[in-house]
Design a protein around this motif. Structure first.
Motif, PDB file in Angstrom:
ATOM      1  N   ARG A  30       0.835  -1.214   0.000  1.00  0.00           N
ATOM      2  CA  ARG A  30       0.000   0.000   0.000  1.00  0.00           C
ATOM      3  C   ARG A  30       0.863   1.254   0.000  1.00  0.00           C
ATOM      4  NH1 ARG A  30      -5.137  -0.244   3.745  1.00  0.00           N
ATOM      5  NH2 ARG A  30      -5.619   1.559   2.469  1.00  0.00           N
ATOM      6  N   LEU A  31       1.961   1.236   0.748  1.00  0.00           N
ATOM      7  CA  LEU A  31       2.882   2.370   0.742  1.00  0.00           C
ATOM      8  C   LEU A  31       3.501   2.536  -0.640  1.00  0.00           C
ATOM      9  CD1 LEU A  31       4.585   1.699   4.185  1.00  0.00           C
ATOM     10  CD2 LEU A  31       3.059   3.616   3.648  1.00  0.00           C
ATOM     11  N   ARG A  32       3.927   1.434  -1.236  1.00  0.00           N
ATOM     12  CA  ARG A  32       4.497   1.450  -2.590  1.00  0.00           C
ATOM     13  C   ARG A  32       3.521   2.056  -3.586  1.00  0.00           C
ATOM     14  NH1 ARG A  32       3.620  -2.089  -6.842  1.00  0.00           N
ATOM     15  NH2 ARG A  32       5.254  -2.072  -8.407  1.00  0.00           N
ATOM     16  N   GLU A  33       2.286   1.592  -3.540  1.00  0.00           N
ATOM     17  CA  GLU A  33       1.268   2.090  -4.464  1.00  0.00           C
ATOM     18  C   GLU A  33       1.058   3.594  -4.306  1.00  0.00           C
ATOM     19  OE1 GLU A  33      -2.186  -0.295  -3.671  1.00  0.00           O
ATOM     20  OE2 GLU A  33      -1.320  -2.061  -4.634  1.00  0.00           O
ATOM     21  N   ALA A  34       1.046   4.074  -3.081  1.00  0.00           N
ATOM     22  CA  ALA A  34       0.847   5.508  -2.838  1.00  0.00           C
ATOM     23  C   ALA A  34       2.003   6.324  -3.411  1.00  0.00           C
ATOM     24  CB  ALA A  34       0.701   5.770  -1.337  1.00  0.00           C
ATOM     25  N   ILE A  35       3.217   5.856  -3.205  1.00  0.00           N
ATOM     26  CA  ILE A  35       4.394   6.557  -3.718  1.00  0.00           C
ATOM     27  C   ILE A  35       4.362   6.607  -5.237  1.00  0.00           C
ATOM     28  CG2 ILE A  35       6.916   6.469  -3.938  1.00  0.00           C
ATOM     29  CD1 ILE A  35       6.812   5.040  -1.092  1.00  0.00           C
ATOM     30  N   LEU A  36       4.111   5.465  -5.854  1.00  0.00           N
ATOM     31  CA  LEU A  36       4.110   5.410  -7.317  1.00  0.00           C
ATOM     32  C   LEU A  36       2.963   6.223  -7.917  1.00  0.00           C
ATOM     33  CD1 LEU A  36       5.065   1.669  -7.928  1.00  0.00           C
ATOM     34  CD2 LEU A  36       6.543   3.695  -8.042  1.00  0.00           C
ATOM     35  N   LYS A  37       1.817   6.222  -7.254  1.00  0.00           N
ATOM     36  CA  LYS A  37       0.677   7.008  -7.735  1.00  0.00           C
ATOM     37  C   LYS A  37       0.998   8.502  -7.711  1.00  0.00           C
ATOM     38  CE  LYS A  37      -4.223   7.800  -6.849  1.00  0.00           C
ATOM     39  NZ  LYS A  37      -5.372   7.447  -5.995  1.00  0.00           N
ATOM     40  N   GLU A  38       1.633   8.963  -6.643  1.00  0.00           N
ATOM     41  CA  GLU A  38       1.985  10.375  -6.541  1.00  0.00           C
ATOM     42  C   GLU A  38       3.071  10.735  -7.560  1.00  0.00           C
ATOM     43  OE1 GLU A  38       1.925  14.321  -5.440  1.00  0.00           O
ATOM     44  OE2 GLU A  38       0.478  12.734  -4.996  1.00  0.00           O
ATOM     45  N   ALA A  39       4.047   9.867  -7.740  1.00  0.00           N
ATOM     46  CA  ALA A  39       5.098  10.128  -8.732  1.00  0.00           C
ATOM     47  C   ALA A  39       4.506  10.191 -10.137  1.00  0.00           C
ATOM     48  CB  ALA A  39       6.175   9.043  -8.656  1.00  0.00           C
ATOM     49  N   ALA A  93       1.340  10.986 -10.856  1.00  0.00           N
ATOM     50  CA  ALA A  93       0.516  12.197 -10.921  1.00  0.00           C
ATOM     51  C   ALA A  93       1.376  13.424 -11.214  1.00  0.00           C
ATOM     52  CB  ALA A  93      -0.249  12.389  -9.615  1.00  0.00           C
ATOM     53  N   ARG A  94       2.604  13.411 -10.739  1.00  0.00           N
ATOM     54  CA  ARG A  94       3.530  14.516 -10.990  1.00  0.00           C
ATOM     55  C   ARG A  94       4.315  14.326 -12.289  1.00  0.00           C
ATOM     56  NH1 ARG A  94       6.562  16.038  -5.362  1.00  0.00           N
ATOM     57  NH2 ARG A  94       4.778  15.880  -3.955  1.00  0.00           N
ATOM     58  N   ALA A  95       4.094  13.202 -12.958  1.00  0.00           N
ATOM     59  CA  ALA A  95       4.793  12.854 -14.205  1.00  0.00           C
ATOM     60  C   ALA A  95       6.316  12.880 -14.019  1.00  0.00           C
ATOM     61  CB  ALA A  95       4.362  13.774 -15.342  1.00  0.00           C
ATOM     62  N   LEU A  96       6.774  12.302 -12.898  1.00  0.00           N
ATOM     63  CA  LEU A  96       8.196  12.278 -12.600  1.00  0.00           C
ATOM     64  C   LEU A  96       8.888  11.132 -13.330  1.00  0.00           C
ATOM     65  CD1 LEU A  96       8.115  12.785  -8.718  1.00  0.00           C
ATOM     66  CD2 LEU A  96       8.534  14.524 -10.470  1.00  0.00           C
ATOM     67  N   THR A  97      10.046  11.407 -13.878  1.00  0.00           N
ATOM     68  CA  THR A  97      10.891  10.335 -14.405  1.00  0.00           C
ATOM     69  C   THR A  97      11.506   9.605 -13.206  1.00  0.00           C
ATOM     70  OG1 THR A  97      12.899  11.665 -14.442  1.00  0.00           O
ATOM     71  CG2 THR A  97      11.485  11.743 -16.427  1.00  0.00           C
ATOM     72  N   GLN A  98      12.149   8.486 -13.473  1.00  0.00           N
ATOM     73  CA  GLN A  98      12.811   7.774 -12.377  1.00  0.00           C
ATOM     74  C   GLN A  98      13.873   8.651 -11.717  1.00  0.00           C
ATOM     75  OE1 GLN A  98      14.300   3.931 -13.554  1.00  0.00           O
ATOM     76  NE2 GLN A  98      12.262   3.016 -13.545  1.00  0.00           N
TER      77      GLN A  98
END
Length: 73
Positions: free
Chosen positions: A9-18, A20-25
């Motif tokens: 769940r923590l992983r999913e939240a981090i990836l969802k926010e990244a 949403a911000r259209a962040l590259t790796q």
């Protein structure tokens, strides 16, 4: 909830926010104060490489407030 589910769940939240911000790796690594290979591991679901604490810290770095609720059963 199992430790694995909490980490997921923590992983999913981090990836969802990244996302949403259209962040590259590389950009995500900068925001999360980590390295690009760690972001790659996160995206690939290599959860054994991450502690619950490190995922909570990443959440805080990217602006996600983590709240823990305990229930006695």
């Amino acid at each position: 909830m199992s430790k694995h589910k909490i980490k997921e769940r923590l992983r999913e939240a981090i990836l969802k926010e990244a996302e949403a911000r259209a962040l590259t790796q590389n950009e995500a690594a900068d925001v999360l104060d980590t390295t690009q290979p760690r972001i790659s591991d996160l995206q690939r679901g290599k959860m054994r490489k991450f502690s619950t604490g490190s995922l909570i810290e990443m959440c805080e770095e990217i602006g996600i407030e983590v709240e823990v609720t305990l229930r006695y059963v």
